[in-house]
Design a protein around this motif. Structure first.
Motif, PDB file in Angstrom:
ATOM      1  N   ARG A   1      -2.999  -3.500  -9.355  1.00 47.87           N
ATOM      2  CA  ARG A   1      -1.824  -3.128 -10.150  1.00 47.87           C
ATOM      3  C   ARG A   1      -1.652  -4.191 -11.226  1.00 47.87           C
ATOM      4  O   ARG A   1      -1.105  -5.262 -10.980  1.00 47.87           O
ATOM      5  CB  ARG A   1      -0.578  -3.033  -9.273  1.00 47.87           C
ATOM      6  CG  ARG A   1       0.649  -2.464 -10.016  1.00 47.87           C
ATOM      7  CD  ARG A   1       1.802  -2.214  -9.061  1.00 47.87           C
ATOM      8  NE  ARG A   1       2.902  -1.529  -9.750  1.00 47.87           N
ATOM      9  CZ  ARG A   1       3.905  -2.163 -10.356  1.00 47.87           C
ATOM     10  NH1 ARG A   1       3.952  -3.509 -10.348  1.00 47.87           N
ATOM     11  NH2 ARG A   1       4.857  -1.477 -10.967  1.00 47.87           N
TER      12      ARG A   1
ATOM     13  N   LYS B   1      -0.719   2.111  -9.750  1.00 42.37           N
ATOM     14  CA  LYS B   1      -1.605   1.234  -8.986  1.00 42.37           C
ATOM     15  C   LYS B   1      -2.698   2.039  -8.303  1.00 42.37           C
ATOM     16  O   LYS B   1      -2.633   3.274  -8.204  1.00 42.37           O
ATOM     17  CB  LYS B   1      -0.809   0.455  -7.941  1.00 42.37           C
ATOM     18  CG  LYS B   1      -0.227   1.309  -6.818  1.00 42.37           C
ATOM     19  CD  LYS B   1       0.543   0.448  -5.823  1.00 42.37           C
ATOM     20  CE  LYS B   1       1.114   1.299  -4.679  1.00 42.37           C
ATOM     21  NZ  LYS B   1       1.865   0.452  -3.724  1.00 42.37           N
TER      22      LYS B   1
ATOM     23  N   CYS C   1      -4.725   1.840  -4.642  1.00 47.61           N
ATOM     24  CA  CYS C   1      -4.796   1.217  -3.314  1.00 47.61           C
ATOM     25  C   CYS C   1      -6.163   1.517  -2.715  1.00 47.61           C
ATOM     26  O   CYS C   1      -6.680   2.629  -2.835  1.00 47.61           O
ATOM     27  CB  CYS C   1      -3.698   1.743  -2.409  1.00 47.61           C
ATOM     28  SG  CYS C   1      -2.039   1.249  -2.901  1.00 47.61           S
TER      29      CYS C   1
ATOM     30  N   SER D   1       0.816  -1.231   0.000  1.00 48.36           N
ATOM     31  CA  SER D   1       0.000   0.000   0.000  1.00 48.36           C
ATOM     32  C   SER D   1       0.839   1.266   0.000  1.00 48.36           C
ATOM     33  O   SER D   1       0.279   2.365   0.063  1.00 48.36           O
ATOM     34  CB  SER D   1      -0.914   0.017   1.230  1.00 48.36           C
ATOM     35  OG  SER D   1      -0.168   0.217   2.425  1.00 48.36           O
TER      36      SER D   1
ATOM     37  N   ASN E   1      -4.829  -3.807  -3.262  1.00 52.69           N
ATOM     38  CA  ASN E   1      -4.428  -2.895  -4.324  1.00 52.69           C
ATOM     39  C   ASN E   1      -4.719  -3.511  -5.678  1.00 52.69           C
ATOM     40  O   ASN E   1      -4.933  -4.725  -5.799  1.00 52.69           O
ATOM     41  CB  ASN E   1      -2.965  -2.452  -4.186  1.00 52.69           C
ATOM     42  CG  ASN E   1      -1.962  -3.533  -4.566  1.00 52.69           C
ATOM     43  OD1 ASN E   1      -2.296  -4.534  -5.190  1.00 52.69           O
ATOM     44  ND2 ASN E   1      -0.707  -3.331  -4.197  1.00 52.69           N
TER      45      ASN E   1
END
Length: 379
Positions: free
Chosen positions: A100, A85, A87, A61, A98
């Motif tokens: 990504r 990304k 979060c 994170s 998250n």
């Protein structure tokens, strides 16, 4: 069930001649805003409710560059364009997961630019710029389908009841400011002609496309706040910064970097961003430090060069454009732990002992702290 409707997304571009720069802003009301060199405002006098959120820091994170915050369904979605990304935290700041999707396969990207949430489909839509495509996934990141965009270069996205709205890159499309992708018909998008002079190509500080009570947006080198009426850009109101207006004589010439920086050092306003509407009150930022406030009904204006939370005893950092999907408008800021530690070490005048303790015991490289403000109770 939607995939079959969208699997062919090779874009046919429609030009709308009737979408004019009827955005001529002569008929829009004008509000005069005076920017002073130094004045501080108290958040306590601007908003009734406040909420600091310490975002939990883990290896998954950790955040470097917060680019967007969306509140929805008891969750805080924070995008980081440096780490590519998103979060997700609960409203207390606890890290949940998250998203990504870096790679070269279906539903993956090399870089991401922005994201929006479709609450009806409980769907998160990511705009990837390497390659150009929209990635549709569940709010926990499970891939659903993607839509290729070979003829698009977007800077920002916003979501409305009818359209996915994007700001176009003015390097690629200098005459077309917005693109509209109609919900349920993702087989093409519409570009809206709206050419504006760009004497020097530089980034705006903050977001130009913000959804609060309405979808409002701005352009660089233009002090007008605009709205979308169907497929037409219309002016909502103008801001007159007086002696801080960007010189009109410099708008229709190409400036060198040295010429632009000289104007910037003199404190001229070249961008209005983060326009957040709450009933008859509008908040905004500019390329100068601080926060602007306009009372549309009483026609009162304020520009504060710095903001302090009197209860917490700390100065706030940058304003964030916060989208509260399906909820009341929220104004957001963030501040690094390093700056917060400096802020409380000298004075320690916070009346919130829990906040003060958390700041003092946190690490300097922990995630930034978010500060949310509203005139409506937080859920």
């Amino acid at each position: 069930m939607y995939k079959s409707s969208f699997i062919c997304f090779w874009v046919s571009v429609l030009w709308i001649a009737g979408c004019t720069s009827s955005a001529e802003s002569g008929s829009a009301p004008v509000f005069t805003v005076t920017v002073r060199e130094a004045n501080t405002g108290l958040c306590d006098s601007l908003w009734r409710y406040s909420k600091p959120v310490f975002l939990e820091t883990t290896s998954e994170s950790a955040l470097s560059m917060i680019s967007k915050v969306v509140l929805w369904n008891g969750r805080i979605f924070v995008s980081d364009n440096r780490y590519d990304k998103i979060c997700v935290f609960d409203t207390a700041g606890k890290f949940l997961w998250n998203i990504r999707r870096v790679g070269r396969g279906p539903g993956e990207y090399i870089g991401m630019t922005d994201f929006v949430i479709d609450p009806d489909r409980e769907e998160l839509i990511i705009y990837a710029d390497k390659p150009y495509k929209l990635i549709h996934c569940g709010v926990q990141g499970d891939f659903r389908y993607e839509s290729r965009l070979p003829d698009a270069l977007f800077k920002e996205l916003a979501f409305t009841d009818k359209y996915l709205v994007a700001i176009n890159s003015q390097q690629m499309f200098p005459a077309d400011y917005l693109s509209l992708i109609e919900r349920g018909r993702e087989d093409g998008f519409v570009k809206i002609p709206f050419e504006r002079p760009i004497p020097f190509n530089t980034y705006s500080i903050g977001r130009q496309l913000v959804v609060s009570d309405h979808l409002n947006f701005t352009c660089r080198y233009d002090n007008t706040v605009y709205r979308l009426d169907g497929k037409e850009i219309v002016p909502w109101f103008q801001i007159d910064f007086g002696e801080k207006n960007f010189p009109a004589s410099r708008l229709n010439v190409q400036l060198t970097q040295e010429e632009f920086w000289d104007l910037l050092v003199k404190g001229y306003v070249y961008s209005v961003t983060n326009v957040t509407e709450d009933g008859k009150t509008v908040y905004f930022t500019t390329n100068l430090s601080g926060l602007g406030k306009i009372d549309l009904e009483g026609r009162q204006t304020t520009y504060l060069r710095s903001l302090k939370d009197g209860r917490l005893g700390v100065f706030l950092g940058e304003m964030l454009a916060v989208e509260h999907v399906g909820g009341h408008p929220v104004v957001g800021f963030f501040q690094t732990l390093q700056q917060l530690k400096l802020s409380v070490s000298d004075r320690g005048n916070s009346t919130d002992s829990v906040f003060l303790s958390r700041v003092r015991t946190a690490r300097e490289d922990d995630n930034p702290v978010l500060f949310f403000y509203s005139n409506h109770p937080f859920e």
